[in-house]
Design a protein around this motif. Structure first.
Motif, short mmCIF file in Angstrom:
data_model
loop_
_atom_site.label_atom_id
_atom_site.label_comp_id
_atom_site.label_asym_id
_atom_site.label_seq_id
_atom_site.Cartn_x
_atom_site.Cartn_y
_atom_site.Cartn_z
N ARG A 1 0.54 -1.25 0.01
CA ARG A 1 -0.03 -0.14 0.42
C ARG A 1 1.05 1.28 -0.27
O ARG A 1 1.53 1.39 1.05
CB ARG A 1 -0.67 0.27 1.23
N ILE A 2 0.55 2.61 -0.98
CA ILE A 2 1.31 3.48 -0.47
C ILE A 2 0.25 4.46 -0.93
O ILE A 2 -0.57 4.80 -2.16
CB ILE A 2 2.18 3.93 -1.63
N PHE A 3 -0.53 5.12 0.41
CA PHE A 3 -1.39 5.35 0.43
C PHE A 3 -0.83 7.64 0.26
O PHE A 3 -1.03 7.48 1.57
CB PHE A 3 -2.56 5.67 1.63
N PHE A 4 -0.76 8.37 -0.13
CA PHE A 4 -0.56 9.48 -0.54
C PHE A 4 0.49 10.13 0.57
O PHE A 4 1.37 10.82 1.00
CB PHE A 4 -1.75 10.04 1.21
N PRO A 5 1.64 9.58 -0.81
CA PRO A 5 3.00 9.91 -0.90
C PRO A 5 3.26 11.73 -0.88
O PRO A 5 2.45 11.68 -1.95
CB PRO A 5 3.89 8.84 -1.96
N ASP A 6 3.99 11.87 -0.57
CA ASP A 6 4.88 12.69 -0.67
C ASP A 6 4.10 13.51 -2.44
O ASP A 6 5.22 12.79 -3.20
CB ASP A 6 5.72 12.94 0.01
N PRO A 7 3.95 14.77 -3.02
CA PRO A 7 3.76 14.73 -4.40
C PRO A 7 5.01 15.15 -4.89
O PRO A 7 4.96 15.19 -6.06
CB PRO A 7 2.04 15.21 -4.36
N TRP A 8 5.63 15.96 -3.79
CA TRP A 8 6.87 16.95 -4.20
C TRP A 8 6.00 17.35 -5.51
O TRP A 8 7.03 17.22 -6.70
CB TRP A 8 8.15 15.89 -4.86
N PRO A 9 5.45 18.95 -5.04
CA PRO A 9 4.69 19.62 -6.40
C PRO A 9 5.56 19.99 -7.49
O PRO A 9 5.21 20.37 -8.77
CB PRO A 9 3.94 20.20 -5.62
N LYS A 10 6.56 20.95 -6.98
CA LYS A 10 7.92 21.74 -7.87
C LYS A 10 8.29 20.65 -8.83
O LYS A 10 8.84 20.07 -8.60
CB LYS A 10 8.41 22.61 -6.91
N ARG B 1 10.60 20.95 -10.29
CA ARG B 1 12.21 20.25 -10.17
C ARG B 1 12.32 18.81 -9.02
O ARG B 1 13.67 18.66 -9.34
CB ARG B 1 13.04 21.82 -9.74
N HIS B 2 11.17 19.11 -8.69
CA HIS B 2 11.75 18.07 -7.10
C HIS B 2 10.64 16.50 -7.62
O HIS B 2 10.74 15.90 -6.76
CB HIS B 2 11.37 18.77 -5.94
N HIS B 3 10.18 16.70 -8.87
CA HIS B 3 9.57 15.39 -9.63
C HIS B 3 10.12 14.15 -9.61
O HIS B 3 9.35 12.94 -9.23
CB HIS B 3 8.58 15.70 -10.67
#
Length: 219
Positions: free
Chosen positions: A121-130, A132-134
């Motif tokens: 299960r991987i629920f709501f992992p850190d999205p790293w939204p910027k 350059r951080h993808h």
């Protein structure tokens, strides 16, 4: 990819525990918890589900209570979250849950046998939204290949996120994996099953207008 060169999907941090959290930690961690680095081989006493990023443990404790026949392993780097989960574990008198502190990728690479897990299960992992951080996002091709190799035949990978761009990335990466087959119930998004509890975090995301998307694949 070795631990010295891998881009981590999390930032280690130390946060002071509250008195209640510290009491739970002192009383329960020696029995129910361990550091990833200390695990040479993950114990698989029966059907075992690995949760990567258990957060504050709200959903984790509910899922463990709902499936007492399953061995649940929660991996998290955030100590207050693990302490919260220990408090929930004690309140629910759970015996089928173990907590690990550290890097789940290291655990999968080094200590989880191939074709051994019932599910991941991987629920709501850190999205790293910027943008350059993808590259720091957990769900990348190399990780999905690793995760799939640790699932038993017929085992499952369940993902959920409230970030549309990350959901699309998860979908593209999983669809490209020859080791995984999308659950036929999805179109491609999988309806949230009753087995994934609706948490306060998810309710807030919905109120803020973010659509929740689930994906489920089998090995």
């Amino acid at each position: 990819m070795g631990p010295d060169t891998r881009i981590r999907s999390f930032v280690p941090q130390r946060v002071r525990l509250t008195e209640g959290q510290q009491n739970a930690w002192d009383a329960l961690w020696p029995r129910f918890g361990a550091d990833v680095e200390s695990v040479d081989r993950l114990e698989i006493p029966g059907p075992t589900v690995l949760e990567i990023g258990s957060g504050n443990g709200e959903a984790t404790a509910l899922m463990a209570a709902a499936a007492p026949e399953v061995h649940h392993v929660a991996v998290e780097v955030y100590e207050p979250g693990l302490a919260h989960l220990l408090i929930r574990l004690r309140a629910a008198e759970l015996e089928n849950l173990r907590l690990l502190r550290g890097d789940a990728v290291d655990l999968l690479e080094r200590a989880v046998p191939e074709r051994s897990l019932e599910g991941i299960r991987i629920f709501f992992p850190d999205p790293w939204p910027k943008r350059r951080h993808h590259k720091r996002r957990l769900v990348q091709p190399a990780f999905v290949a690793l995760a799939a190799s640790r699932l038993r035949p017929g085992g499952w990978l369940h993902l959920a996120t409230d970030w549309a761009h990350y959901a699309d990335q998860m979908l593209a990466v999983c669809e490209a994996s020859p080791a995984l087959t999308r659950d036929p119930a999805s179109d491609p998004w999988y309806p949230r099953p009753d087995s994934r509890p609706l948490t306060k975090f998810e309710e807030r995301a919905v109120r803020e207008g973010r659509e929740i998307r689930d994906l489920r694949y089998t090995a």
